[in-house]
Design an enzyme around this catalytic site. Sequence first.
Site, PDB file in Angstrom:
ATOM      1  N   ALA A 179       0.867  -1.192   0.000  1.00  0.00           N
ATOM      2  CA  ALA A 179       0.000   0.000   0.000  1.00  0.00           C
ATOM      3  C   ALA A 179       0.894   1.229   0.000  1.00  0.00           C
ATOM      4  CB  ALA A 179      -0.874  -0.020   1.246  1.00  0.00           C
TER       5      ALA A 179
ATOM      6  N   GLY B 292       0.719  -5.098   0.570  1.00  0.00           N
ATOM      7  CA  GLY B 292      -0.378  -5.134  -0.399  1.00  0.00           C
ATOM      8  C   GLY B 292       0.064  -5.697  -1.742  1.00  0.00           C
TER       9      GLY B 292
ATOM     10  N   GLU C 267       4.133  -5.334   7.173  1.00  0.00           N
ATOM     11  CA  GLU C 267       3.282  -4.344   7.846  1.00  0.00           C
ATOM     12  C   GLU C 267       3.603  -4.226   9.331  1.00  0.00           C
ATOM     13  OE1 GLU C 267       2.210  -6.651   5.726  1.00  0.00           O
ATOM     14  OE2 GLU C 267       0.679  -5.819   4.378  1.00  0.00           O
TER      15      GLU C 267
HETATM   16  N1  CAA Z   1       4.546   3.446  -0.138  1.00  0.00           N
HETATM   17  C1  CAA Z   1       4.918   4.651  -0.571  1.00  0.00           C
HETATM   18  N2  CAA Z   1       6.129   4.910  -1.106  1.00  0.00           N
HETATM   19  C2  CAA Z   1       6.977   3.867  -1.208  1.00  0.00           C
HETATM   20  C3  CAA Z   1       6.644   2.582  -0.780  1.00  0.00           C
HETATM   21  C4  CAA Z   1       5.349   2.375  -0.250  1.00  0.00           C
HETATM   22  N3  CAA Z   1       4.920   1.168   0.149  1.00  0.00           N
HETATM   23  N4  CAA Z   1       7.700   1.756  -0.997  1.00  0.00           N
HETATM   24  C5  CAA Z   1       8.663   2.532  -1.544  1.00  0.00           C
HETATM   25  N5  CAA Z   1       8.216   3.790  -1.678  1.00  0.00           N
HETATM   26  C6  CAA Z   1       8.947   4.949  -2.192  1.00  0.00           C
HETATM   27  C7  CAA Z   1       9.981   5.432  -1.203  1.00  0.00           C
HETATM   28  O1  CAA Z   1       9.408   6.282  -0.242  1.00  0.00           O
HETATM   29  C8  CAA Z   1      10.939   6.136  -2.120  1.00  0.00           C
HETATM   30  O2  CAA Z   1      10.421   7.412  -2.427  1.00  0.00           O
HETATM   31  P1  CAA Z   1      11.365   8.729  -2.384  1.00  0.00           P
HETATM   32  O3  CAA Z   1      12.330   8.480  -3.502  1.00  0.00           O
HETATM   33  O4  CAA Z   1      10.388   9.817  -2.647  1.00  0.00           O
HETATM   34  O5  CAA Z   1      11.992   8.718  -1.044  1.00  0.00           O
HETATM   35  C9  CAA Z   1      10.905   5.281  -3.383  1.00  0.00           C
HETATM   36  O6  CAA Z   1       9.699   4.559  -3.329  1.00  0.00           O
HETATM   37  C10 CAA Z   1      12.039   4.295  -3.461  1.00  0.00           C
HETATM   38  O7  CAA Z   1      12.051   3.541  -2.251  1.00  0.00           O
HETATM   39  P2  CAA Z   1      13.400   3.063  -1.545  1.00  0.00           P
HETATM   40  O8  CAA Z   1      14.447   4.131  -1.670  1.00  0.00           O
HETATM   41  O9  CAA Z   1      13.040   2.615  -0.170  1.00  0.00           O
HETATM   42  O10 CAA Z   1      13.780   1.860  -2.520  1.00  0.00           O
HETATM   43  P3  CAA Z   1      14.670   0.579  -2.184  1.00  0.00           P
HETATM   44  O11 CAA Z   1      14.849  -0.115  -3.503  1.00  0.00           O
HETATM   45  O12 CAA Z   1      15.887   0.959  -1.393  1.00  0.00           O
HETATM   46  O13 CAA Z   1      13.749  -0.333  -1.206  1.00  0.00           O
HETATM   47  C11 CAA Z   1      11.704  -1.454  -0.607  1.00  0.00           C
HETATM   48  C12 CAA Z   1      12.611  -0.945  -1.752  1.00  0.00           C
HETATM   49  C13 CAA Z   1      12.392  -2.589   0.153  1.00  0.00           C
HETATM   50  C14 CAA Z   1      10.429  -1.949  -1.268  1.00  0.00           C
HETATM   51  C15 CAA Z   1      11.402  -0.297   0.373  1.00  0.00           C
HETATM   52  O14 CAA Z   1      10.991   0.830  -0.365  1.00  0.00           O
HETATM   53  C16 CAA Z   1      10.343  -0.620   1.375  1.00  0.00           C
HETATM   54  O15 CAA Z   1      10.606  -1.250   2.378  1.00  0.00           O
HETATM   55  N6  CAA Z   1       9.088  -0.171   1.131  1.00  0.00           N
HETATM   56  C17 CAA Z   1       7.985  -0.349   2.044  1.00  0.00           C
HETATM   57  C18 CAA Z   1       7.496  -1.803   2.086  1.00  0.00           C
HETATM   58  C19 CAA Z   1       6.340  -1.970   3.052  1.00  0.00           C
HETATM   59  O16 CAA Z   1       6.442  -1.706   4.228  1.00  0.00           O
HETATM   60  N7  CAA Z   1       5.172  -2.414   2.518  1.00  0.00           N
HETATM   61  C20 CAA Z   1       3.964  -2.591   3.298  1.00  0.00           C
HETATM   62  C21 CAA Z   1       3.093  -1.366   3.144  1.00  0.00           C
HETATM   63  S1  CAA Z   1       1.667  -1.427   4.158  1.00  0.00           S
HETATM   64  C22 CAA Z   1       0.571  -2.392   3.351  1.00  0.00           C
HETATM   65  O17 CAA Z   1       0.832  -2.908   2.271  1.00  0.00           O
HETATM   66  C23 CAA Z   1      -0.751  -2.530   4.041  1.00  0.00           C
HETATM   67  C24 CAA Z   1      -1.686  -3.495   3.428  1.00  0.00           C
HETATM   68  O18 CAA Z   1      -1.480  -4.703   3.416  1.00  0.00           O
HETATM   69  C25 CAA Z   1      -2.980  -3.066   2.937  1.00  0.00           C
END
Ligand code: CAA
Length: 259
Positions: free
Chosen positions: A67, A110, A133
Amino acid sequence: MPDYQDILVTAPDSGVITITLNRPEARNALCNNLLREIAETLDSTINDDSIKAVVITGGEHVFAAGADIKEMAELDAVGVMNDIRPSYWRRIAQYPKPIIAAVNGFALGGGCELMMHCDIVIAGDNAQFGQPEINLGIIPGAGGTQRLLRTVGKSMAMQLVLSGEFINAEQARDFGLVSEITIPEMSYNRALKLAKNIARKPPLAVRLAKESLLKAYETTLETGLNLERKSFTLLAATEDRNEGIAAFMEKRRPDFRGK
Ligand code: CAA
């Protein structure tokens, strides 16, 4: 197809459409608009007999990072309660035609849940799967706890959801989340080939087979067997069933019409 902002929709082959998640700057995070665009695209094809299967991919580098956390941060409990997202998820879950996912890179939160809404998953060997999450103080909210447990069993589901650790493509295949692994450059081609193959099958049988298999997730064996038998009986009344059997007898390719 209308122009979308967060997905690309193409028709690479007759009978198949491809939805490509297209927010590379946010690792394909599933913002509301992206999810709405997927649901609307699927809805728009339900009654289009020319479309028989769908491929969903995020491209070669990332499937979806979950998400959109920035959007989620704006919602308080009442906002979450009134959130429109569950209605988008429901429309994806209820889509009657086969959806095949081609997953490369991260399928997290998500993103992993979207993948679990798909019927068949082909993974690139660079794929990583997880429900992180817990690191945000929340739990999966789009079916992760339920679909994971039903697919991978209790211990691995608990491990993924409670620790937030990721698993790789081979582990995902061992646990039944994924059916095949390819090199990342080939996962989409393989998914498309599979979709094209399914698109040539009798559509009514495909539809009832998907319904029957999905029912196994949520019902008793007896109820599931009854549904299977009723669908099996219903198909005996279709022209495609006569055509399939006649083609076998006459040693020719069947010409299925969806009737
Ligand atoms: N939401 C919004 N923005 C996100 C995102 C997310 N889930 N994942 C990555 N981005 C954005 C980052 O904020 C970043 O933006 P900026 O350049 O503006 O800072 C850009 O994408 C690149 O991200 P990273 O620099 O972190 O990229 P990376 O390659 O080093 O890492 C990753 C990739 C491991 C996917 C890392 O971005 C990460 O851990 N993301 C979050 C994963 C997460 O926690 N997902 C669960 C979300 S909650 C959910 O999904 C609830 C549900 O079930 C309904």
